[in-house]
Design an enzyme around this catalytic site. Sequence first.
Site, PDB file in Angstrom:
ATOM      1  N   ASP A 168       0.834  -1.201   0.000  1.00  0.00           N
ATOM      2  CA  ASP A 168       0.000   0.000   0.000  1.00  0.00           C
ATOM      3  C   ASP A 168       0.876   1.261   0.000  1.00  0.00           C
ATOM      4  OD1 ASP A 168      -2.032   1.823   0.412  1.00  0.00           O
ATOM      5  OD2 ASP A 168      -2.925   0.751   2.107  1.00  0.00           O
ATOM      6  N   ASP A 239     -10.542   4.166  -1.473  1.00  0.00           N
ATOM      7  CA  ASP A 239     -11.139   3.134  -0.625  1.00  0.00           C
ATOM      8  C   ASP A 239     -12.663   3.023  -0.772  1.00  0.00           C
ATOM      9  OD1 ASP A 239      -8.568   2.976   0.253  1.00  0.00           O
ATOM     10  OD2 ASP A 239      -9.063   3.067   2.383  1.00  0.00           O
TER      11      ASP A 239
HETATM   12  C1  GLA Z   1      -5.473   2.255   2.816  1.00  0.00           C
HETATM   13  C2  GLA Z   1      -5.981   1.109   1.913  1.00  0.00           C
HETATM   14  C3  GLA Z   1      -7.024   0.301   2.664  1.00  0.00           C
HETATM   15  C4  GLA Z   1      -6.433  -0.238   3.957  1.00  0.00           C
HETATM   16  C5  GLA Z   1      -5.851   0.890   4.803  1.00  0.00           C
HETATM   17  C6  GLA Z   1      -5.058   0.370   5.977  1.00  0.00           C
HETATM   18  O1  GLA Z   1      -6.482   3.172   3.108  1.00  0.00           O
HETATM   19  O2  GLA Z   1      -6.510   1.627   0.732  1.00  0.00           O
HETATM   20  O3  GLA Z   1      -7.512  -0.759   1.867  1.00  0.00           O
HETATM   21  O4  GLA Z   1      -5.430  -1.182   3.624  1.00  0.00           O
HETATM   22  O5  GLA Z   1      -4.966   1.708   4.018  1.00  0.00           O
HETATM   23  O6  GLA Z   1      -4.471   1.394   6.725  1.00  0.00           O
END
Ligand code: GLA
Length: 418
Positions: A168, A239
Amino acid sequence: MRFHASVAAAVLALCPLAAVAQTASAPPKTPHTLAPNSAPPQLVQGVAQTPPMGWNSWNFFAGKVTDQDIRNAADQIVTTGMKDAGYVYVNIDDTWEGDRDANGVLHANSKFPDMKALADYVHSRGLKLGIYSSPGPQTCARFAASLDHEVQDAQLYASWGIDYLKYDLCSFREAVMAAQAPNDKPAQMRLMVAAYDKMNKALKSTGRPIVYSFCQYGWDAVWEWGPNVGANLWRTTGDIKPNWQSIYSILNEQAGLAKYAGPGHWNDPDMLEVGNGRLTPAENRAHFSMWAMLAAPLLAGNDLPNMTPEVRAILTNRDVIAIDQDRFGHQATRAYSEGELDVWTRPLSGGAMAIAVINAGSDRYSTHPFHLSLAKLGLHGPLKGKDLWTGKEITLTDNMPIELASHDVLLVRIAAPK
Ligand code: GLA
């Protein structure tokens, strides 16, 4: 989590294809002329030949997830029949990380006392274990991440028996991209690609087959370069949230991306919210149907020990899962929209086809029913098919009225479209 709004804006600014993705797609190709999409030669591991299926901790547990939650999820995947339906990966998302020791070796925090034992447990249930990190110094939740420790971390994951890594972008943007190449977007993007490739090579050097999942919200048209640096899947958006607006807007952002998906390399419109928040039964059905149409990874994100029978029935609908897992790996395209109704089609192996009609409106279409145009799909009726939510045979005729409740879906598989 804290940068989602800016990420959404940045995706639009940085990625010309995000704009393309808003437009209607070209009419579908004739199914029987299609062959399976092939994987780029860089993807040699043979993992993710169909979209990965499993469960991830983030959408329900977020920062609270513990070792016990992961064990419970693994148990539930077996006892609810999800494993038999195809769910395999049990993925720990952010907040498992502890500190590095004097040798730079990362340790899990107190919520995860023994990661190797956890992996052994998950494997003993016939499932696979996934984990999460970031190319920056910190993860999105500000836990230790992999910058300058890529090889060491990949070796650690392999020694634990990890089968899947979600990587990520998070703090890499400020700590490396913005710091090393201020005001130089192309240079920043090159740094990002290099960081993903670095972990790709580190994972490959372990010799363990590990699914490599990119999470950088679709920046810099990741679908164009991701597979060349080992991506088995890549997030295409910011997200997801457990509400219709979020799900429907992510769905529409996928139009235009079909040609980038195929065995070993998939567009990822984010993990499932089925069973979360206040999604209605229709919304859960529509969400699951459309993710299957998109050949999306099916990573459930709900509270498995407290799942209702209704949600379980949705997540284990074999006919819908079969659409997602079709071996040809052709993602659906949006054939046309009319009013608040959208029609998507997906060519399937064996010359079959799936058609989804979705009502994005807040009213039931009863007084002014929508009429399905088979001609616009390059088809003519009558066409016999199976309604994948009633399980019954259905005959589609040209311009037939389709009545759908608000946010509901009609999902039909046609064995022999003509
Ligand atoms: C980001 C990602 C999410 C999750 C969070 C965890 O927002 O897009 O899917 O993994 O981080 O902190």
